[in-house]
Scaffold this active site. Structure first.
Site, short mmCIF file in Angstrom:
data_model
loop_
_atom_site.label_atom_id
_atom_site.label_comp_id
_atom_site.label_asym_id
_atom_site.label_seq_id
_atom_site.Cartn_x
_atom_site.Cartn_y
_atom_site.Cartn_z
NE ARG A 29 -2.30 -1.27 3.47
CZ ARG A 29 -2.72 -1.00 4.70
NH1 ARG A 29 -3.86 -0.37 4.90
NH2 ARG A 29 -2.00 -1.37 5.74
CG ASN A 47 -4.39 -4.04 3.61
OD1 ASN A 47 -3.85 -4.11 2.52
ND2 ASN A 47 -3.71 -4.01 4.74
#
Length: 761
Positions: A29, A47
């Protein structure tokens, strides 16, 4: 003006992108965030379950370049398995953000393994000017604990055991800084806010000392045994050059012969002790940091007390900051063995460790970061220039692999060297090595690990797969569960585990050699030749049955096996088994004559035990397969001769007659031929007769693919001998590399069989 704005919006695109694979706990990320900023992409990343979801906007060409970048060159620890792209109506995002995570019970799940300390973190730990100087829990997005601390998905701090620690303002700034390599590092901490060490006596009393690591080093240098809490559990450690300390550890742990593993300071120290090739060095230095079985080079007296009667020794390099710090003194090698009593599971909870290991360790170096799931060290070796997993655990698990089933399945594995597998959405998930389920504590951890993985995956298994042997504790555990039950013959599971690893579906010749497994005729198999698929098999050959007396006791006392074989040959047992008292031999032969407590076995493993006993290498074993292992370790690889052998046929089955092979061994013993030559000739004979059996089966059944499986193929010499012969015969051959050939691979095979059966249904 309005016209230009409308045109600008029309030229831009919006997409929802779902990326599945090993994409959490790897800095993915933060990487996406920074690439989005560089590419002027707007939107967000989050997520979602165990996947990563992006909602992105930008110029079509820009988005294409951005996606190519994040998919083709992701962070080193990541593995991308599947990508979904959906076009959506343009929204007009103003910036790019990392959004809060969300769960996704139905999505693909990929769980990251624990990762060794990265060079950047190690540099900080050893830098006296750094705020994390000598901090044992230093980590970043590229390294540190993952699976062992994970309670549930997604992989966020509040779902791990690090939730017990509140980040300080400095760690918070790192966590939220997109330019920092600790950006969204879930286990991030420092000496001000993270886990801490304690040093205790073996009765749990704290040792007051400013520098606990230095004190631990001093204790090790003084010959003390220290239980050290690591990533996945406790190790029992002592100075590898202190023979008295090692002998004390063996005595206290009730482990008189089984090899210990070594942790050495660095690769240079490893090269001082062992012969290391380029592939072995690469594995040693990898971020998985397994134990690697290496050829000994150091003085015999140094390593023989660590690995008695072995040509190889298991070596690993430090993989946590704490390990590196223990080598800051003069110690260059530590015995680092699993923190358990003999045959018990590795300890991982502080209070239980002190209770269970207090009689073994003098001191305990513990920390207060909880381990949610214990994970042993992985063990690997290099065979024919390929990495071969002996024990799949820390760094290598959970292991995710494709499997052709959409059903939710749980495969419970064998009883010894146990693992289990779960499956959903066309993927299987193999657990870490757990051990012998006959041990109560191991069975308890086995149940906990199953529950944990099922919860992580959001699984509700509809199919439960177990061994054909209903007396196995794993099979009995299956009866406590709801769902359709499928029993899989042990050796078929071995064969299919190799087929699953190598993605084989068409018929193969399966050569399965091991010690024990219940056959469909109620006898004990272990020297099997199959022709079959994942769904079904035909037994086309085997080692001729021998009647063995003593039940499970015979496996622990190879002299009973040797007596059983020799008695069947009408050979005078006392003539070769001179070290066994006459009364004991008579008791076994009388029991054989009366068929009392006897079983019929086609096991190649038992034949190896027999020869080891005849050569007086080992009459009683103290660990699994010890006699066979020591038989391999004495052989002279320069010997090319082999004994005579006979292959008969009965009821359409090829049968290898063991009598002619053993007669050759016995004649050599009478002639006082050195055991190293006898062992080599015996190994060559097993290899030779196996190759001839394969040739006959190949010709009769018109199958050219051969898979080799079963615990006997841990024997590197035998495996290499057969592989070399198969190359000459132009066979397509396959052996285990990523899935262990021993009973740890059974659960994978069970899953493969169930998937094939359900696919037909």
């Amino acid at each position: 003006m309005n016209h230009k704005n409308n045109f600008s919006e029309i030229s831009k695109r919006r997409y929802i992108v779902k990326i599945s694979g090993m994409v959490q706990g790897v800095g993915y990320r933060p990487y996406i965030y920074n690439q989005a900023k560089l590419s002027n992409i707007k939107g967000w990343v989050s997520n979602h379950g165990s996947s990563v979801v992006l909602d992105i906007e930008g110029e079509r060409k820009t988005i294409k370049g951005f996606l190519i970048k994040i998919i083709k060159t992701p962070p080193d620890l990541s593995t991308i398995e599947k990508i979904r792209l959906l076009s959506k109506e343009y929204k007009g995002y103003l910036d790019f953000q990392i959004k809060s995570s969300s769960s996704d019970a139905k999505g693909l799940k990929f769980i990251g393994g624990d990762v060794a300390t990265c060079p950047q973190c190690l540099e900080e730990v050893l830098n006296i000017h750094d705020t994390r100087y000598h901090y044992p829990f230093t980590t970043c997005t590229a390294c540190g604990p993952r699976y062992s601390i994970l309670r549930k998905l997604p992989y966020d701090r509040n779902n791990t055991t690090m939730d017990d620690f509140q980040m300080c303002p400095s760690c918070e700034r790192e966590y939220n800084d997109s330019t920092n390599r600790r950006f969204h590092t879930q286990p991030n901490s420092c000496p001000n806010c993270g886990p801490s060490l304690s040093l205790l006596t073996n009765v749990g009393k704290k040792v007051a000392f400013i520098n606990l690591i230095q004190k631990t080093i001093d204790l090790l240098q003084r010959g003390k045994i220290v239980a050290i809490k690591g990533l996945g559990g406790y190790h029992l450690a002592c100075d590898a050059e202190n023979q008295e300390a090692i002998k004390a550890l063996r005595k206290r742990k009730n482990r008189p012969h089984k090899p210990f593993a070594l942790m050495v300071k660095d690769i240079e120290a490893a090269k001082e002790l062992c012969v290391i090739n380029e592939i072995e060095e690469k594995i040693l230095l990898s971020n998985k940091r397994p134990i690697v079985l290496l050829e000994k080079k150091a003085p015999k007296e140094l390593l023989d007390v660590i690995d008695p009667n072995m040509k190889k020794v298991g070596v690993m390099l430090p993989y946590t900051p704490l390990h590196y710090l223990l080598f800051q003194g003069t110690i260059t090698a530590l015995v680092m063995t699993s923190g358990n009593a003999s045959s018990a599971p590795i300890q991982y909870e502080n209070h239980e460790a002190i209770e269970k290991l207090g009689r073994i360790a003098d001191y305990f170096l513990i920390h207060n970061r909880d381990i949610h799931i214990p994970v042993e060290d992985s063990v690997v070796k290099v065979v024919n220039d390929k990495e071969v997993l002996v024990r799949r655990a820390r760094g290598y698990t959970p292991f995710t692999f494709p499997i052709n089933t959409s059903e939710e399945v749980l495969a419970l594995g064998a009883e010894e060297k146990s693992t289990f597998c779960a499956a959903e959405n066309q993927y299987g998930y193999m657990s870490q090595y757990l051990g012998d389920l006959k041990d109560f504590d191991t069975h308890r951890i086995y149940e906990k690990a199953i529950e944990n993985l099922i919860n992580l995956l959001g699984l509700k298994p509809k199919i439960i797969v177990h061994d054909y042997n209903g007396s196995y504790l794993s099979s009995q555990y299956a009866e406590t569960m709801t769902g359709k039950k499928i029993a899989v013959q042990h050796h078929h599971a071995h064969m299919v585990s190799c087929m699953v690893e190598h993605k084989l579906f068409s018929p193969v010749i399966g050569v399965v050699f091991d010690g024990t497994g219940l056959g469909t005729d109620g006898k004990i198999w272990g020297g099997e030749f199959f022709v079959g698929t994942r769904e079904r098999f035909s037994r086309v050959g085997h080692l001729k049955y021998a009647t063995i007396q003593g039940g499970n006791q015979a496996i622990k006392e190879p002299w009973r096996i040797a007596t059983s074989y020799i008695h069947a040959m009408d050979y005078h047992e006392k003539k070769v088994l001179k070290v066994i008292d006459e009364k004991s031999i008579n008791a076994v032969t009388q029991a054989l004559d009366q068929n009392f407590n006897c079983f019929e076995s086609s096991s190649v493993g038992r034949l190896f035990d027999c020869v080891a006993s005849l050569l007086n290498l080992r009459q009683k074993i103290t660990y699994d397969a010890q006699a066979a292992i020591e038989l391999e370790n004495i052989l002279d690889p320069s010997v090319k001769e082999y004994y005579g052998y006979d292959i008969g046929e009965e009821n359409g089955l090829y049968q290898i007659d063991y009598k002619s092979i053993l007669m050759g061994v016995l004649k050599d013993i009478e002639k006082q031929v050195p055991p190293s030559l006898i062992s080599a000739r015996f190994h060559n004979t097993i290899g030779k007769v196996t190759l001839e059996m394969i040739s006959r089966i190949k010709e009769r059944y018109r199958v050219n693919r051969v898979v080799l499986s079963g615990g006997v193929f841990e024997n590197t010499y035998l495996l290499s001998y057969i592989v070399k012969g198969l190359k000459k015969r132009n066979c397509d051959f396959y052996y285990h590399q990523q899935i262990p050939t021993n009973d740890s691979g059974i659960s994978v095979g069970q899953l493969g069989v169930a998937a094939a059966i359900e696919g037909k249904g």
